[in-house]
Design a protein around this motif. Structure first.
Motif, PDB file in Angstrom:
ATOM      1  N   ASN A 150       0.826  -1.210   0.000  1.00 18.93           N
ATOM      2  CA  ASN A 150       0.000   0.000   0.000  1.00 18.93           C
ATOM      3  C   ASN A 150       0.858   1.255   0.000  1.00 18.93           C
ATOM      4  O   ASN A 150       0.518   2.252  -0.651  1.00 18.93           O
ATOM      5  N   ARG A 151       1.969   1.230   0.705  1.00 23.74           N
ATOM      6  CA  ARG A 151       2.870   2.394   0.731  1.00 23.74           C
ATOM      7  C   ARG A 151       3.506   2.618  -0.643  1.00 23.74           C
ATOM      8  O   ARG A 151       3.663   3.760  -1.096  1.00 23.74           O
ATOM      9  N   ARG A 153       2.199   1.717  -3.543  1.00 20.63           N
ATOM     10  CA  ARG A 153       1.138   2.226  -4.419  1.00 20.63           C
ATOM     11  C   ARG A 153       0.864   3.703  -4.146  1.00 20.63           C
ATOM     12  O   ARG A 153       0.608   4.480  -5.074  1.00 20.63           O
ATOM     13  N   TRP A 154       0.887   4.077  -2.859  1.00 24.32           N
ATOM     14  CA  TRP A 154       0.700   5.494  -2.513  1.00 24.32           C
ATOM     15  C   TRP A 154       1.818   6.341  -3.091  1.00 24.32           C
ATOM     16  O   TRP A 154       1.580   7.453  -3.576  1.00 24.32           O
ATOM     17  N   ARG A 155       3.032   5.818  -3.052  1.00 28.62           N
ATOM     18  CA  ARG A 155       4.166   6.560  -3.629  1.00 28.62           C
ATOM     19  C   ARG A 155       4.011   6.701  -5.143  1.00 28.62           C
ATOM     20  O   ARG A 155       4.345   7.745  -5.710  1.00 28.62           O
ATOM     21  N   GLU A 157       1.140   6.857  -6.769  1.00 26.31           N
ATOM     22  CA  GLU A 157       0.100   7.869  -6.979  1.00 26.31           C
ATOM     23  C   GLU A 157       0.642   9.274  -6.712  1.00 26.31           C
ATOM     24  O   GLU A 157       0.234  10.236  -7.370  1.00 26.31           O
ATOM     25  N   GLU A 158       1.560   9.386  -5.769  1.00 28.13           N
ATOM     26  CA  GLU A 158       2.153  10.687  -5.463  1.00 28.13           C
ATOM     27  C   GLU A 158       2.975  11.212  -6.631  1.00 28.13           C
ATOM     28  O   GLU A 158       3.078  12.431  -6.839  1.00 28.13           O
ATOM     29  N   THR A 162      -1.016   6.089 -11.868  1.00 21.03           N
ATOM     30  CA  THR A 162      -2.199   5.380 -11.366  1.00 21.03           C
ATOM     31  C   THR A 162      -2.276   3.993 -11.990  1.00 21.03           C
ATOM     32  O   THR A 162      -1.839   3.776 -13.128  1.00 21.03           O
TER      33      THR A 162
END
Length: 222
Positions: A150-151, A153-155, A157-158, A162
């Motif tokens: 999850n981290r 994937r968040w990175r 998206e940042e 996507t």
């Protein structure tokens, strides 16, 4: 050569003849005392030389100023060109670095997804005849992998990347690649049944196409 006094008298006579209205005492006040024509000529020549010298110096100064200005403009243009080149190189390096970071993050996400998938299968095992509960270490590993994924994937998206949604969606050839074909009667034709490899895009550009399994029904059932 006539004396200065004689030249003065001759000049007065010419003026009287031409105008007929000047008095001698008036002209005396204008002309002043007799002067040395040689001295006057010398002063005029010196003055003319001085003016000419100043004119030459002024032209030289203007030429020097023009050359200095042209040199300054050339250096400024060169500096601006070098600045644009540096900006282009810097932007290129930034883009290259961003692409490397994105590629590394996607590769990390792929490995984490594979590890998470394997860890979940192991966590579901309960031993022979399902007499034992899942091992705590396997459960903890699954939770840790899920959190790390999850981290990542968040990175992504940042950074503006996507993930391409695929499951339970119609196949989109602009975003997906069909590697396998499924035969499920309970799903419509062209529906994505499984995602084999995740796809990613950024700013309207596909970084990697999603690799999926697409449902295909016989012609009679379409």
């Amino acid at each position: 050569m006539n004396s200065p006094e004689a030249l003065r008298d001759e000049l007065l006579a010419i003026l009287r003849e031409e105008t007929g209205r000047f008095r001698e005492e008036d002209l005396s006040e204008v002309m002043g005392p007799a002067v040395d024509l040689c001295s006057l000529l010398s002063e005029m020549i010196a003055l003319k030389r001085e003016v000419r010298a100043n004119t030459v110096a002024s032209r030289q100064y203007q030429e020097l100023m023009g050359q200095a200005l042209a040199s300054l403009q050339m250096k400024q243009s060169r500096a601006e060109a070098e600045e644009e080149q540096l900006k282009g190189k810097l932007n290129g390096l930034r883009k290259e670095h961003r692409e490397r970071v994105i590629s590394l993050l996607i590769e990390t996400a792929d490995r984490l997804e594979d590890s998470l998938r394997l860890s979940r299968r192991r966590a579901k095992r309960r031993g022979p005849f399902r007499l034992f509960k899942p091992h705590k270490a396997a459960v903890a590993l699954t939770e840790g992998l899920s959190h790390t994924l999850n981290r990542v994937r968040w990175r992504l998206e940042e950074t503006g990347v996507t993930r391409i949604p695929t499951l339970d969606r119609q196949f989109d050839p602009e975003l997906m690649e069909a590697l396998e074909v499924g035969r499920r009667k309970d799903a419509p034709d062209g529906r994505v049944l499984e995602e084999l490899v995740a796809g990613y895009r950024t700013a309207g550009r596909v970084i990697r196409f999603a690799q999926v399994v697409v449902n295909r029904l016989p012609d009679k059932q379409k």
